[in-house]
Design a protein around this motif. Structure first.
Motif, short mmCIF file in Angstrom:
data_model
loop_
_atom_site.label_atom_id
_atom_site.label_comp_id
_atom_site.label_asym_id
_atom_site.label_seq_id
_atom_site.Cartn_x
_atom_site.Cartn_y
_atom_site.Cartn_z
N SER A 44 0.84 -1.21 0.00
CA SER A 44 0.00 0.00 0.00
C SER A 44 0.87 1.25 0.00
CB SER A 44 -0.93 -0.01 1.21
OG SER A 44 -0.20 0.11 2.40
N ARG A 45 2.02 1.16 0.65
CA ARG A 45 2.93 2.32 0.63
C ARG A 45 3.48 2.53 -0.79
NH1 ARG A 45 4.61 0.40 5.88
NH2 ARG A 45 6.49 -0.61 5.06
N LEU A 102 1.88 9.58 -6.18
CA LEU A 102 2.47 10.93 -6.10
C LEU A 102 3.12 11.34 -7.43
CD1 LEU A 102 4.16 10.76 -2.54
CD2 LEU A 102 1.85 11.50 -3.14
N GLU A 108 12.93 12.40 -3.05
CA GLU A 108 12.18 11.89 -1.88
C GLU A 108 11.38 10.61 -2.17
OE1 GLU A 108 10.38 14.84 0.86
OE2 GLU A 108 10.71 16.26 -0.79
N VAL A 109 10.65 10.64 -3.27
CA VAL A 109 9.72 9.53 -3.51
C VAL A 109 10.46 8.25 -3.92
CG1 VAL A 109 7.75 8.74 -4.87
CG2 VAL A 109 7.87 11.12 -4.14
N VAL A 151 11.17 16.41 -6.41
CA VAL A 151 10.63 15.72 -5.22
C VAL A 151 10.58 14.21 -5.49
CG1 VAL A 151 8.58 15.43 -3.75
CG2 VAL A 151 9.30 17.74 -4.46
N LEU A 154 2.07 1.71 -3.61
CA LEU A 154 0.99 2.25 -4.44
C LEU A 154 0.75 3.72 -4.13
CD1 LEU A 154 -1.51 -0.76 -4.26
CD2 LEU A 154 -0.18 -0.02 -6.25
N GLY A 155 0.81 4.07 -2.84
CA GLY A 155 0.64 5.46 -2.43
C GLY A 155 1.74 6.34 -3.01
N LEU A 156 2.96 5.85 -2.94
CA LEU A 156 4.09 6.62 -3.48
C LEU A 156 3.95 6.79 -5.00
CD1 LEU A 156 6.96 4.99 -1.39
CD2 LEU A 156 6.25 7.39 -1.28
N THR A 158 12.92 1.78 -0.47
CA THR A 158 12.77 1.28 0.91
C THR A 158 11.54 0.38 1.02
OG1 THR A 158 13.75 3.30 1.77
CG2 THR A 158 12.52 1.96 3.33
N SER A 159 10.43 0.86 0.46
CA SER A 159 9.18 0.10 0.55
C SER A 159 9.28 -1.21 -0.24
CB SER A 159 8.01 0.94 0.04
OG SER A 159 7.83 2.07 0.86
N LYS A 192 12.13 6.39 -1.16
CA LYS A 192 11.11 5.73 -0.32
C LYS A 192 10.50 4.52 -1.03
CE LYS A 192 9.81 9.66 2.60
NZ LYS A 192 11.08 10.38 2.42
#
Lengths: 116, 209
Positions: free
Chosen positions: B157-158, B165, B177-178, B173, B160-162, B184-185, B181
Motif C-alpha cells: 500500500s505504501r 504521487l 524523496e519519492v 521531489v 501504491l501510495g508513493l 525502501t518500501s 522511499k
C-alpha cells in the motif's frame, strides 16, 4: 493529525493533503504514545489512525482516547482489509470511517471535507 | 416309546449338571441301559415317571466333531423302546445338534457384533480426532493466510501510495524523496515476502507432523 508507525505512510498522506489544497497544520507521529501526549495540547480537527503499530496499536489508542474522554473524530487508515477490524473500529463513536490504504489523491479532499 | 424332554441344562460356557450315568456315558461313550430307571438317579423331574411305571432307561452318546449329544430315554411299561424307534431317535439327536449349533452361532454372532461395535466406536473416535485435527489445521492455515496478506499489504500500500504521487509531484521531489522511499518500501515488501515463505514453510512442516 497523522498517527502511523510507518514514516513513509505519513509522508504520502501529507503530500496528498497538501495536494488537495487543505489549509491546515499537519501533525504527524510515528510514535502513538507521543501522539496521545500531544492531544493534551493540540485539538485536532481530524485524526488519521493506523491500526497495526508496535507498542500502542490503533485499538489501544482509541481506548486511551475514550478513557480520557477525548472525542476527536478519527478516520482509521490501514492496510487491513479485515471486516472484523472495520466493525471493531466503527464500534467507537468517534471513529467516522474505515479507510483502506492507499488513498487516491482525488478522494482525499472529499474525505477530509466530509468529516470536518 | 415315550420321549421325555431333556431336563439337563445345556451350557455353552462350561458346567453341565450331569447325572452320574451321564458322566460315565461321556467318558466311555458306551450306551447305557437300566432295567429300572430309578437306578440311574434321575433328576427330580423324572422321579414321578420312573416311580409310577416299570420303566427302563436307555442312554446314548452321539459325538460329532466338537459336539457331544447325550440322549436318555425313559420308556413306559406299555410301549417299550424298540429298533423301530431308532429313526425317531436319530431325528431327535439331529434336532438337538441343530439347536446346539444354533446356540453356538448365536454366541459367535454376539461376539462378532461386540467386536464390530468396538471397531465402529474406535473408528468414530479416530474420525472425531482426525476431524478436530483438520479443523485446527484449517484454522491455522486461515490465520496464516490472513497474517500473510496483511504483512504484504502494508509495504504494498505504501508503494501504491508513493506511485500515486508521480501524477502531481515535481520531478525533483520524485527523484529526491519519492524514489528512495519506493526503494525502501520495495525492500520492505521483499522482506515481508521472504518472511512469509519462511513462516509458511515452517508452519506447513509443523502441520504435517
Amino acid at each position: 493529525m497523522l498517527v502511523d508507525d510507518a514514516e513513509i505512510s505519513n509522508f504520502i498522506m501529507k503530500k496528498l493533503i497538501i495536494k488537495a489544497g487543505i489549509d491546515a497544520s499537519i501533525y504527524d507521529y510515528t510514535n502513538p504514545r507521543l501522539a496521545l501526549e500531544a492531544l493534551d495540547t493540540v485539538v485536532p480537527d481530524l485524526i488519521f489512525l493506523d491500526i497495526n503499530m508496535p507498542d500502542i496499536d490503533g485499538w489501544n489508542f482509541l481506548q486511551v482516547m475514550a478513557d480520557q474522554k477525548q472525542h476527536y473524530p478519527v478516520l482509521m487508515l490501514t492496510s487491513s482489509t479485515s471486516e472484523m477490524d472495520k466493525q471493531r473500529s466503527l464500534a467507537y463513536s468517534n471513529v467516522k470511517a474505515f479507510l483502506i490504504k492507499p488513498l487516491l489523491p482525488q478522494h482525499i479532499g472529499e474525505i477530509i471535507a466530509w468529516h470536518t | 416309546m415315550e420321549i421325555t424332554p431333556a431336563v439337563t441344562t445345556i451350557s455353552v460356557d462350561g458346567n453341565l449338571f450331569l447325572q452320574p450315568y451321564e458322566e460315565e456315558l461321556r467318558q466311555t461313550r458306551i450306551p447305557r441301559f437300566f432295567s429300572n430307571a430309578n437306578e440311574a438317579c434321575l433328576p427330580t423331574a423324572f422321579n414321578a415317571i420312573a416311580a409310577s411305571r416299570a420303566s427302563e432307561l436307555w442312554a446314548w452318546n452321539f459325538s460329532n466333531d466338537d459336539k457331544e449329544v447325550l440322549v436318555s430315554i425313559v420308556s413306559g411299561d406299555v410301549n417299550r423302546f424298540s429298533k423301530n424307534d431308532i429313526p425317531i431317535l436319530k431325528l431327535v439327536c439331529e434336532s438337538l445338534e441343530s439347536k446346539l449349533l444354533e446356540l453356538c452361532l448365536f454366541k459367535e454372532l454376539d461376539e462378532k457384533n461386540l467386536l464390530i461395535n468396538q471397531i465402529v466406536e474406535q473408528q468414530k473416535e479416530i474420525i472425531i480426532k482426525r476431524t478436530s485435527e483438520i479443523e485446527q489445521k484449517n484454522k491455522t492455515l486461515l490465520e496464516i493466510s490472513v497474517l500473510n496478506a496483511h504483512d504484504v499489504r502494508k509495504p504494498l500500500s505504501r508503494i501504491l501510495g508513493l506511485i500515486s504521487l508521480f501524477d502531481f509531484e515535481p520531478t525533483d521531489v520524485i527523484t529526491e524523496e519519492v524514489i528512495p522511499k519506493l526503494k525502501t518500501s520495495s525492500n520492505d515488501l521483499d522482506t515481508a515476502l521472504q518472511n512469509i515463505i519462511k513462516r509458511v514453510t515452517s508452519d506447513l512442516i509443523h502441520l504435517k507432523a
